[in-house]
Design a protein around this motif. Structure first.
Motif, PDB file in Angstrom:
ATOM      1  N   LEU A 212       0.892  -1.161   0.374  1.00 14.08           N
ATOM      2  CA  LEU A 212      -0.032  -0.017   0.169  1.00 14.08           C
ATOM      3  C   LEU A 212       1.034   1.544   0.090  1.00 14.08           C
ATOM      4  CD1 LEU A 212      -2.311  -0.441   2.586  1.00 14.08           C
ATOM      5  CD2 LEU A 212      -2.565  -0.977   0.270  1.00 14.08           C
ATOM      6  N   ARG A 213       0.561   2.004  -0.852  1.00 12.40           N
ATOM      7  CA  ARG A 213       0.780   3.660  -0.985  1.00 12.40           C
ATOM      8  C   ARG A 213       0.680   5.237  -0.277  1.00 12.40           C
ATOM      9  NH1 ARG A 213       1.182   4.782  -6.742  1.00 12.40           N
ATOM     10  NH2 ARG A 213       2.799   6.477  -5.658  1.00 12.40           N
ATOM     11  N   PHE A 214       1.035   5.616   0.862  1.00 14.76           N
ATOM     12  CA  PHE A 214       0.718   6.542   1.324  1.00 14.76           C
ATOM     13  C   PHE A 214       0.607   7.661   1.416  1.00 14.76           C
ATOM     14  CE2 PHE A 214      -0.443   2.534   3.750  1.00 14.76           C
ATOM     15  CZ  PHE A 214      -2.215   3.402   3.805  1.00 14.76           C
ATOM     16  N   ALA A 215       0.689   8.708   0.701  1.00 13.59           N
ATOM     17  CA  ALA A 215       0.933  10.046   0.814  1.00 13.59           C
ATOM     18  C   ALA A 215       1.991  10.352   1.827  1.00 13.59           C
ATOM     19  CB  ALA A 215      -0.407  11.111   0.669  1.00 13.59           C
ATOM     20  N   SER A 216       3.165  11.636   1.744  1.00 14.27           N
ATOM     21  CA  SER A 216       3.637  11.293   2.467  1.00 14.27           C
ATOM     22  C   SER A 216       3.389  12.248   4.165  1.00 14.27           C
ATOM     23  CB  SER A 216       4.973  12.402   2.138  1.00 14.27           C
ATOM     24  OG  SER A 216       6.205  11.535   1.547  1.00 14.27           O
ATOM     25  N   ARG A 217       3.235  12.587   5.012  1.00 17.34           N
ATOM     26  CA  ARG A 217       2.658  13.098   5.720  1.00 17.34           C
ATOM     27  C   ARG A 217       3.068  14.500   5.882  1.00 17.34           C
ATOM     28  NH1 ARG A 217      -0.262  12.925  10.435  1.00 17.34           N
ATOM     29  NH2 ARG A 217      -0.084  11.016  10.413  1.00 17.34           N
ATOM     30  N   PRO A 218       1.779  15.667   5.932  1.00 17.17           N
ATOM     31  CA  PRO A 218       2.511  17.217   5.745  1.00 17.17           C
ATOM     32  C   PRO A 218       3.725  17.475   6.206  1.00 17.17           C
ATOM     33  CG  PRO A 218       0.405  16.404   5.516  1.00 17.17           C
ATOM     34  CD  PRO A 218       0.352  15.856   6.716  1.00 17.17           C
ATOM     35  N   ARG A 219       4.256  18.273   6.290  1.00 14.38           N
ATOM     36  CA  ARG A 219       5.722  19.138   6.373  1.00 14.38           C
ATOM     37  C   ARG A 219       5.939  20.288   6.255  1.00 14.38           C
ATOM     38  NH1 ARG A 219      10.141  18.090   4.092  1.00 14.38           N
ATOM     39  NH2 ARG A 219      10.532  16.340   2.765  1.00 14.38           N
ATOM     40  N   PRO A 220       6.811  21.479   6.885  1.00 14.17           N
ATOM     41  CA  PRO A 220       7.621  22.307   6.252  1.00 14.17           C
ATOM     42  C   PRO A 220       8.087  21.895   4.554  1.00 14.17           C
ATOM     43  CG  PRO A 220       7.351  22.428   8.438  1.00 14.17           C
ATOM     44  CD  PRO A 220       7.203  21.298   8.008  1.00 14.17           C
ATOM     45  N   ARG A 221       8.434  21.779   3.946  1.00 11.46           N
ATOM     46  CA  ARG A 221       9.757  22.153   2.743  1.00 11.46           C
ATOM     47  C   ARG A 221      10.659  22.802   2.613  1.00 11.46           C
ATOM     48  NH1 ARG A 221       6.927  21.061  -2.751  1.00 11.46           N
ATOM     49  NH2 ARG A 221       7.965  19.466  -2.723  1.00 11.46           N
ATOM     50  N   GLY A 271      -2.984   6.277  -0.339  1.00 10.25           N
ATOM     51  CA  GLY A 271      -3.784   6.289   0.677  1.00 10.25           C
ATOM     52  C   GLY A 271      -3.758   7.715   1.406  1.00 10.25           C
ATOM     53  N   SER A 272      -4.586   8.408   1.796  1.00 11.22           N
ATOM     54  CA  SER A 272      -4.095   9.812   2.764  1.00 11.22           C
ATOM     55  C   SER A 272      -3.241   9.803   3.790  1.00 11.22           C
ATOM     56  CB  SER A 272      -4.912  10.632   2.802  1.00 11.22           C
ATOM     57  OG  SER A 272      -5.889  10.097   4.182  1.00 11.22           O
ATOM     58  N   ALA A 273      -2.159  10.297   4.505  1.00  7.47           N
ATOM     59  CA  ALA A 273      -1.176  10.350   5.168  1.00  7.47           C
ATOM     60  C   ALA A 273      -1.565   9.893   6.237  1.00  7.47           C
ATOM     61  CB  ALA A 273      -0.724  11.576   5.014  1.00  7.47           C
ATOM     62  N   SER A 274      -2.892  10.549   6.647  1.00  3.72           N
ATOM     63  CA  SER A 274      -3.776   9.948   7.782  1.00  3.72           C
ATOM     64  C   SER A 274      -4.404   9.066   7.712  1.00  3.72           C
ATOM     65  CB  SER A 274      -5.080  11.290   8.201  1.00  3.72           C
ATOM     66  OG  SER A 274      -5.864  11.423   7.312  1.00  3.72           O
ATOM     67  N   ALA A 275      -4.815   7.701   6.899  1.00  2.00           N
ATOM     68  CA  ALA A 275      -5.021   6.936   6.574  1.00  2.00           C
ATOM     69  C   ALA A 275      -3.862   5.581   7.106  1.00  2.00           C
ATOM     70  CB  ALA A 275      -5.504   6.656   5.225  1.00  2.00           C
ATOM     71  N   LYS A 276      -2.479   5.971   7.178  1.00  2.20           N
ATOM     72  CA  LYS A 276      -1.526   4.967   6.730  1.00  2.20           C
ATOM     73  C   LYS A 276      -1.362   4.355   9.060  1.00  2.20           C
ATOM     74  CE  LYS A 276       3.497   4.261   6.403  1.00  2.20           C
ATOM     75  NZ  LYS A 276       4.697   4.957   6.062  1.00  2.20           N
ATOM     76  N   GLU A 277      -1.935   5.401   9.729  1.00  6.30           N
ATOM     77  CA  GLU A 277      -1.779   4.664  11.256  1.00  6.30           C
ATOM     78  C   GLU A 277      -2.794   4.419  11.302  1.00  6.30           C
ATOM     79  OE1 GLU A 277      -0.932   8.174  13.603  1.00  6.30           O
ATOM     80  OE2 GLU A 277       1.273   7.842  12.892  1.00  6.30           O
ATOM     81  N   ARG A 278      -4.218   4.826  10.471  1.00  8.08           N
ATOM     82  CA  ARG A 278      -5.753   4.255  11.166  1.00  8.08           C
ATOM     83  C   ARG A 278      -5.688   3.142  10.510  1.00  8.08           C
ATOM     84  NH1 ARG A 278      -9.485   8.727   8.855  1.00  8.08           N
ATOM     85  NH2 ARG A 278     -11.187   7.979  10.682  1.00  8.08           N
ATOM     86  N   MET A 279      -5.530   2.743  10.109  1.00  7.26           N
ATOM     87  CA  MET A 279      -5.099   1.175   8.631  1.00  7.26           C
ATOM     88  C   MET A 279      -4.198   0.367   9.670  1.00  7.26           C
ATOM     89  SD  MET A 279      -6.629   1.003   5.630  1.00  7.26           S
ATOM     90  CE  MET A 279      -5.720  -0.133   5.573  1.00  7.26           C
ATOM     91  N   ALA A 280      -4.019   0.596  10.995  1.00 10.78           N
ATOM     92  CA  ALA A 280      -3.329  -0.716  11.990  1.00 10.78           C
ATOM     93  C   ALA A 280      -4.353  -1.309  12.560  1.00 10.78           C
ATOM     94  CB  ALA A 280      -2.373   0.047  12.995  1.00 10.78           C
ATOM     95  N   GLY A 281      -4.037  -2.739  12.085  1.00 11.21           N
ATOM     96  CA  GLY A 281      -4.654  -3.351  12.780  1.00 11.21           C
ATOM     97  C   GLY A 281      -5.977  -3.808  11.932  1.00 11.21           C
ATOM     98  N   VAL A 282      -6.112  -3.643  11.092  1.00 18.34           N
ATOM     99  CA  VAL A 282      -7.066  -3.823   9.508  1.00 18.34           C
ATOM    100  C   VAL A 282      -6.156  -5.211   9.068  1.00 18.34           C
ATOM    101  CG1 VAL A 282      -7.729  -3.103   7.213  1.00 18.34           C
ATOM    102  CG2 VAL A 282      -8.160  -1.698   9.227  1.00 18.34           C
ATOM    103  N   PRO A 283      -6.278  -6.781   8.771  1.00 23.52           N
ATOM    104  CA  PRO A 283      -6.009  -7.438   8.169  1.00 23.52           C
ATOM    105  C   PRO A 283      -5.914  -6.868   6.499  1.00 23.52           C
ATOM    106  CG  PRO A 283      -7.419  -8.360   9.872  1.00 23.52           C
ATOM    107  CD  PRO A 283      -8.398  -6.983   9.519  1.00 23.52           C
ATOM    108  N   LEU A 284      -4.167  -7.710   6.147  1.00 25.16           N
ATOM    109  CA  LEU A 284      -4.669  -7.231   4.548  1.00 25.16           C
ATOM    110  C   LEU A 284      -3.685  -8.547   3.443  1.00 25.16           C
ATOM    111  CD1 LEU A 284      -1.988  -4.343   5.119  1.00 25.16           C
ATOM    112  CD2 LEU A 284      -3.876  -4.474   5.151  1.00 25.16           C
TER     113      LEU A 284
END
Length: 429
Positions: A212-221, A271-284
């Protein structure tokens, strides 16, 4: 008895594209009517709790002035806001869209459901479920993506109680207590799987992708990062920046080039950056292809295969296919055969002139259906600024009579509907 009324421009769809265009037309005193529930797709076809993937600064609905951005809305109501670092919740975006409508399109958003659009005596005749018939010189279709949800061909025969598309949500209540499989790897799939998991619904995500690919978490560039890969309203990188800023330039490219840009790999699936942590525990179940899906009792049984050909069976009470969208205007059930027969298409999408006009004179499309003509910016809220400004100017200055198409064969005399003129055309102030 059928009510008959007239207008210069009928806009079908009251999401960001329809609202923005209506606001610009109203500013220019062009007569129009806007049909659809305000932000209806966002309210009814997206799950509560979702976070938008786009930058908040790129999610403003462009009005006729720059005074009502998402930033200013959040400041007015005391909501936390940052251009990039704080994700935008769905319910806040809906609230913003409703506030935009109240401010710029007050009193002119009608919740009529279009049932048919056909050639009319002076352009088009639109019939609505409530019995009203509207004659319009021009029609702008701004229906978004929801009519074009794509299901794999071999699952269409599954009963609807066992399968759905991610565009059907909306409330997740009817999945409570059901073992659910989400198929896909993009933002819709990961957001939905995370929301179901957080709701306590047993959920498994199945994808052909090996990871799964996720967007990078927003940060100052850094300055170097901004120079080498500038940030635009649709993503990072020079190619996306050009697509985001110059859709009329993209329109000059060849059809193959435009289509390649519209659906390029740079935009996903991820996926969105916020979804990466929220997906923890979902069987893949990654790297798995669905070979078949059949009904077993009151459940669905899927046969999965990996790249090595090894197979396994997975059962569930319901499958949600987050398998994307394919523009096919023939799926818009309201377009009459007379219109469909005269539409020139790229794949299933209408070929548009620089004025967003189809091969049917007076019929325009904005939003995702315009992506093969103007590039990927049409798939984003950010892209609504271009047709709103361009079309508002075009429709305000163009007063030529729209050529007639072939009119429908008249009904028998004793079956002719009786019309009552409800309202004559009048310019909105």
């Amino acid at each position: 008895m059928t009510r008959l009324s007239t207008t210069d421009v009928a806009i079908i769809g009251a999401g960001p594209y329809g609202l923005s265009l209506a606001a610009h037309l109203q500013k220019r005193k062009v007569e129009y009517r806007l049909f659809g529930e305000t932000m209806g797709v966002w309210k009814n076809n997206m799950p509560a709790g979702m976070l938008l993937k786009s930058y908040p600064w790129a999610s403003s609905i462009p009005g006729p002035d720059a005074q009502f951005s998402l930033r200013s809305f959040c400041a007015e109501r005391g909501y936390p806001y940052h251009d990039e670092l704080i994700p935008l919740p769905l319910d806040r975006f809906i609230e913003y869209g409703e506030a935009f409508q109240e401010r710029f399109v007050a009193g002119s958003c009608e919740r009529g459901t279009l049932t048919s659009l056909e050639p009319g005596p002076d352009g088009f005749r639109a019939r609505f479920a409530d019995g009203e018939t509207v004659d319009a010189r021009r029609v702008v279709i701004a229906v978004g993506l929801s009519p074009f949800g794509h299901l794999p061909e071999d699952v269409g025969r599954l009963p609807s109680q066992l399968r759905s598309h991610s565009s059907d949500y909306g409330s997740l209540e009817h999945l409570d207590g059901k073992e659910t499989v989400v198929v896909g790897s993009g933002a819709s799939a990961t957001d939905l799987a995370a929301l179901l998991h957080e709701r306590g619904i047993p959920t498994t995500l199945v994808s052909r992708q090996s990871r799964l690919r996720f967007a990078s978490r927003p940060r100052p560039r850094t300055m170097v990062e901004r120079l080498t890969a500038p940030t635009s309203g649709i993503g990072q990188g020079w190619s996306l920046a050009i697509c985001a800023r110059y859709p009329q330039l993209i329109h000059l490219l060849s059809e193959d080039a435009r289509t390649g840009l519209a659906y390029g790999k740079a935009l996903g699936p991820f996926g969105s950056a916020s979804a990466k942590e929220r997906m923890a525990g979902v069987p893949l179940r990654l790297g798995q292809t669905i070979c078949s899906a059949d009904v077993r009792g009151d459940r669905v049984e899927m046969l999965l295969a990996d790249a090595a050909g090894q197979r396994q069976v997975l059962q569930a009470d319901h499958i949600v296919f987050a398998t994307g969208y394919r523009i096919d205007v023939s799926r818009l059930g309201f377009l009459s055969p007379a219109i469909l027969n005269d539409l020139r298409l790229t794949g299933g999408a209408p070929r548009l002139t620089r004025d967003y006009e189809t091969s049917v004179p007076g019929l325009h499309f904005v939003g995702p259906a315009a992506a093969p003509s103007f590039g990927p910016v049409c798939r984003f809220v950010y892209g609504s600024r271009y047709p709103a400004r361009h079309l508002a100017h075009y429709l305000a200055t163009d007063r030529k009579r729209v050529p007639r198409l072939r009119l429908p064969v008249p009904a028998k005399a004793n079956a002719t509907p009786e019309f009552v003129v409800e309202r004559e055309s009048e310019v909105l102030s």
